[in-house]
Write an enzyme that holds these catalytic residues in place. Structure first.
Site, PDB file in Angstrom:
ATOM      1  N   HIS A   1     -19.309 143.065  70.305  1.00 52.94           N
ATOM      2  CA  HIS A   1     -18.889 141.800  69.677  1.00 52.94           C
ATOM      3  C   HIS A   1     -18.850 141.904  68.145  1.00 52.94           C
ATOM      4  O   HIS A   1     -19.787 141.434  67.482  1.00 52.94           O
ATOM      5  CB  HIS A   1     -19.902 140.693  70.024  1.00 52.94           C
ATOM      6  CG  HIS A   1     -19.923 140.277  71.451  1.00 52.94           C
ATOM      7  ND1 HIS A   1     -19.176 139.234  71.930  1.00 52.94           N
ATOM      8  CD2 HIS A   1     -20.630 140.750  72.503  1.00 52.94           C
ATOM      9  CE1 HIS A   1     -19.409 139.072  73.214  1.00 52.94           C
ATOM     10  NE2 HIS A   1     -20.286 139.981  73.592  1.00 52.94           N
TER      11      HIS A   1
ATOM     12  N   GLU B   1     -17.375 140.058  66.185  1.00 52.24           N
ATOM     13  CA  GLU B   1     -17.367 138.692  65.629  1.00 52.24           C
ATOM     14  C   GLU B   1     -18.787 138.184  65.363  1.00 52.24           C
ATOM     15  O   GLU B   1     -18.954 137.179  64.668  1.00 52.24           O
ATOM     16  CB  GLU B   1     -16.602 137.737  66.568  1.00 52.24           C
ATOM     17  CG  GLU B   1     -17.314 137.334  67.854  1.00 52.24           C
ATOM     18  CD  GLU B   1     -17.284 138.390  68.963  1.00 52.24           C
ATOM     19  OE1 GLU B   1     -16.864 139.538  68.703  1.00 52.24           O
ATOM     20  OE2 GLU B   1     -17.705 138.059  70.088  1.00 52.24           O
TER      21      GLU B   1
ATOM     22  N   CYS C   1     -15.681 142.221  74.993  1.00 55.77           N
ATOM     23  CA  CYS C   1     -16.640 142.022  76.079  1.00 55.77           C
ATOM     24  C   CYS C   1     -15.955 141.364  77.278  1.00 55.77           C
ATOM     25  O   CYS C   1     -15.133 141.997  77.925  1.00 55.77           O
ATOM     26  CB  CYS C   1     -17.843 141.245  75.556  1.00 55.77           C
ATOM     27  SG  CYS C   1     -19.292 141.432  76.592  1.00 55.77           S
TER      28      CYS C   1
HETATM   29  N1  GLN Z   1     -21.169 139.907  81.589  1.00 57.71           N
HETATM   30  C1  GLN Z   1     -20.086 139.018  81.226  1.00 57.71           C
HETATM   31  C2  GLN Z   1     -18.996 139.046  82.297  1.00 57.71           C
HETATM   32  O1  GLN Z   1     -19.027 139.882  83.144  1.00 57.71           O
HETATM   33  C3  GLN Z   1     -19.503 139.412  79.885  1.00 57.71           C
HETATM   34  C4  GLN Z   1     -20.548 139.208  78.821  1.00 57.71           C
HETATM   35  C5  GLN Z   1     -19.981 138.891  77.475  1.00 57.71           C
HETATM   36  O2  GLN Z   1     -18.785 138.600  77.288  1.00 57.71           O
HETATM   37  N2  GLN Z   1     -20.859 138.838  76.498  1.00 57.71           N
HETATM   38  O3  GLN Z   1     -18.128 138.202  82.270  1.00 57.71           O
END
Ligand code: GLN
Length: 189
Positions: free
Chosen positions: A173, A175, A82
């Site tokens: 994710h 994890e 992410c």
């Molecule tokens: N939207 C977040 C960002 O742009 C990332 C979201 C996440 O890591 N769950 O940094």
């Protein structure tokens, strides 16, 4: 003995540490990475979910970003989940945002729309027999990628997992699930 590092300046790093323990890794083989000395002690790194603008500022301010870039050039495996995938990306769509610039991809942040804060669904991953449960939280997607990038997963025609050599990026994710297959796989990189 080199350890497995999880970048621990902000975000859900504890969940990755817990996932590696579930995958059978001894806690003494895990290390929270906050300063260069931590990075020197690890032979691979996970960059967790969190806020990419915050983490980008912190990595620049304390020189850890440059140190990670240098280790990546030397071939250290890095997995970004992410926010971590955003940090690895060469380009962020529509923004002039600092990143580590290691993975030849363009990412779009919060790509499932502001109204869709989070959701989960089964996602196929190239190389795994059974799908994983993809947990997406204000998740980015990959909107463009270079020829050296292998697409591992798409979800609703959007690219949500990629690999480029020793670098792995997932929009979701793993994890946050009890399935440790991706954590185990990363240890083979
Ligand atoms: N939207 C977040 C960002 O742009 C990332 C979201 C996440 O890591 N769950 O940094």
């Amino acid at each position: 003995m080199p350890q497995i590092g999880v970048l621990a300046v902000q975000g859900d790093f504890e969940k990755h540490l817990e996932a590696f323990v579930r995958a059978g890794v001894a806690p003494s083989d895990l290390r929270e990475v906050r300063v260069q000395e931590d990075l020197d002690a690890v032979d691979r790194l996970v960059i967790p979910g969190g806020e990419s603008t915050t983490v980008g500022l912190l990595l620049q301010r304390f020189g850890l970003g440059e140190a990670i870039q240098a280790r990546a050039q030397d071939g250290m495996p890095i997995w970004g989940t992410c926010m971590g995938m955003i940090m690895l990306a060469n380009r962020v769509e529509g923004r002039d945002q600092w990143t580590l610039g290691l993975l030849d991809i363009t990412v779009k942040r919060n790509a499932f729309g502001a109204q869709v804060h989070s959701f989960e669904d089964a996602v196929e991953v190239k190389g795994l027999d059974e799908p994983v449960m993809g947990v997406f939280i204000r998740a980015p997607i990959v909107t463009a990628y270079g020829s050296g990038v292998d697409v591992l997963s798409t979800y609703e025609d959007k690219v949500v997992a990629v690999r480029q050599g020793h670098l792995l990026g997932t929009s979701f994710h793993p994890e946050l699930t009890t399935d440790t297959r991706l954590h185990e796989w990363f240890l083979t990189f």
